[in-house]
Design a protein around this motif. Sequence first.
Motif, PDB file in Angstrom:
ATOM      1  N   GLY A 184     -50.518   3.472 -59.369  1.00 47.75           N
ATOM      2  CA  GLY A 184     -50.681   4.714 -58.623  1.00 47.75           C
ATOM      3  C   GLY A 184     -51.070   5.870 -59.526  1.00 47.75           C
ATOM      4  O   GLY A 184     -51.092   5.748 -60.743  1.00 47.75           O
ATOM      5  N   GLY A 185     -51.398   7.000 -58.902  1.00 46.96           N
ATOM      6  CA  GLY A 185     -51.758   8.166 -59.682  1.00 46.96           C
ATOM      7  C   GLY A 185     -52.567   9.153 -58.879  1.00 46.96           C
ATOM      8  O   GLY A 185     -52.644   9.069 -57.652  1.00 46.96           O
ATOM      9  N   LEU A 186     -53.167  10.083 -59.589  1.00 43.67           N
ATOM     10  CA  LEU A 186     -53.988  11.137 -58.976  1.00 43.67           C
ATOM     11  C   LEU A 186     -55.460  10.768 -59.123  1.00 43.67           C
ATOM     12  O   LEU A 186     -55.909  10.406 -60.218  1.00 43.67           O
ATOM     13  CB  LEU A 186     -53.707  12.468 -59.673  1.00 43.67           C
ATOM     14  N   VAL A 187     -56.193  10.898 -58.029  1.00 43.48           N
ATOM     15  CA  VAL A 187     -57.615  10.587 -58.049  1.00 43.48           C
ATOM     16  C   VAL A 187     -58.331  11.579 -57.138  1.00 43.48           C
ATOM     17  O   VAL A 187     -57.758  12.072 -56.155  1.00 43.48           O
ATOM     18  CB  VAL A 187     -57.864   9.132 -57.586  1.00 43.48           C
ATOM     19  N   GLN A 188     -59.563  11.863 -57.459  1.00 43.72           N
ATOM     20  CA  GLN A 188     -60.353  12.780 -56.645  1.00 43.72           C
ATOM     21  C   GLN A 188     -60.888  12.076 -55.403  1.00 43.72           C
ATOM     22  O   GLN A 188     -61.063  10.843 -55.409  1.00 43.72           O
ATOM     23  CB  GLN A 188     -61.515  13.340 -57.465  1.00 43.72           C
ATOM     24  N   PRO A 189     -61.159  12.835 -54.352  1.00 43.57           N
ATOM     25  CA  PRO A 189     -61.781  12.228 -53.169  1.00 43.57           C
ATOM     26  C   PRO A 189     -63.068  11.498 -53.535  1.00 43.57           C
ATOM     27  O   PRO A 189     -63.865  11.983 -54.349  1.00 43.57           O
ATOM     28  CB  PRO A 189     -62.064  13.427 -52.278  1.00 43.57           C
ATOM     29  N   GLY A 190     -63.234  10.313 -52.952  1.00 44.74           N
ATOM     30  CA  GLY A 190     -64.371   9.473 -53.276  1.00 44.74           C
ATOM     31  C   GLY A 190     -64.137   8.528 -54.427  1.00 44.74           C
ATOM     32  O   GLY A 190     -64.966   7.639 -54.676  1.00 44.74           O
ATOM     33  N   GLY A 191     -63.028   8.706 -55.117  1.00 47.48           N
ATOM     34  CA  GLY A 191     -62.729   7.870 -56.272  1.00 47.48           C
ATOM     35  C   GLY A 191     -62.078   6.554 -55.898  1.00 47.48           C
ATOM     36  O   GLY A 191     -61.945   6.211 -54.713  1.00 47.48           O
ATOM     37  N   SER A 192     -61.679   5.811 -56.932  1.00 46.33           N
ATOM     38  CA  SER A 192     -61.099   4.479 -56.755  1.00 46.33           C
ATOM     39  C   SER A 192     -59.823   4.338 -57.569  1.00 46.33           C
ATOM     40  O   SER A 192     -59.650   4.999 -58.602  1.00 46.33           O
ATOM     41  CB  SER A 192     -62.088   3.405 -57.213  1.00 46.33           C
ATOM     42  N   LEU A 193     -58.968   3.479 -57.087  1.00 50.37           N
ATOM     43  CA  LEU A 193     -57.747   3.080 -57.807  1.00 50.37           C
ATOM     44  C   LEU A 193     -57.476   1.620 -57.489  1.00 50.37           C
ATOM     45  O   LEU A 193     -57.877   1.122 -56.431  1.00 50.37           O
ATOM     46  CB  LEU A 193     -56.537   3.901 -57.354  1.00 50.37           C
ATOM     47  N   ARG A 194     -56.772   0.959 -58.391  1.00 46.03           N
ATOM     48  CA  ARG A 194     -56.320  -0.396 -58.115  1.00 46.03           C
ATOM     49  C   ARG A 194     -54.816  -0.473 -58.308  1.00 46.03           C
ATOM     50  O   ARG A 194     -54.308  -0.127 -59.383  1.00 46.03           O
ATOM     51  CB  ARG A 194     -57.008  -1.423 -59.013  1.00 46.03           C
ATOM     52  N   LEU A 195     -54.144  -0.935 -57.283  1.00 44.61           N
ATOM     53  CA  LEU A 195     -52.698  -1.141 -57.346  1.00 44.61           C
ATOM     54  C   LEU A 195     -52.406  -2.614 -57.618  1.00 44.61           C
ATOM     55  O   LEU A 195     -53.155  -3.493 -57.183  1.00 44.61           O
ATOM     56  CB  LEU A 195     -52.036  -0.730 -56.035  1.00 44.61           C
ATOM     57  N   SER A 196     -51.317  -2.850 -58.321  1.00 42.31           N
ATOM     58  CA  SER A 196     -50.859  -4.208 -58.575  1.00 42.31           C
ATOM     59  C   SER A 196     -49.410  -4.337 -58.131  1.00 42.31           C
ATOM     60  O   SER A 196     -48.637  -3.384 -58.249  1.00 42.31           O
ATOM     61  CB  SER A 196     -50.962  -4.551 -60.058  1.00 42.31           C
ATOM     62  N   CYS A 197     -49.066  -5.512 -57.654  1.00 36.81           N
ATOM     63  CA  CYS A 197     -47.675  -5.820 -57.306  1.00 36.81           C
ATOM     64  C   CYS A 197     -47.367  -7.212 -57.822  1.00 36.81           C
ATOM     65  O   CYS A 197     -47.988  -8.185 -57.377  1.00 36.81           O
ATOM     66  CB  CYS A 197     -47.459  -5.748 -55.813  1.00 36.81           C
TER      67      CYS A 197
END
Length: 116
Positions: free
Chosen positions: A9-22
């Motif tokens: 998780g974290g902070l990202v700008q609109p239009g950006g991407s993130l990848r979560l892991s579990c």
Amino acid sequence: QVQLLESGGGLVQPGGSLRLSCAASGSDFRIIAMGWYRQAPGKPRDLVAMITPAGNSSYGDSVKGRFTISRDNAKNTVYLQMNSLKPEDTAVYYCKANRMLGSNLWGKGTLVTVSS
């Protein structure tokens, strides 16, 4: 007792991407699906995506076409690739494992904030 450990998780700008892991801390033959729910302030916890060991997946309507769930069975880990993020995607994202013959498991959550 198997535990679910979320990361990414974290902070990202609109239009950006993130990848979560579990990652599940061990194997549990009773787990029939793993995935993600999310909860924004003042709102109920909603389905984001779930996936079975065979790779069958389901998505919440608001994320279809933008988010992709995948899993590595050998690592007992599921991933959530989130693209084209919007401010309304801001929430605490919780990992969940559905189990037969027992209570479902939840992670502690990871915060995703989409903001400029």
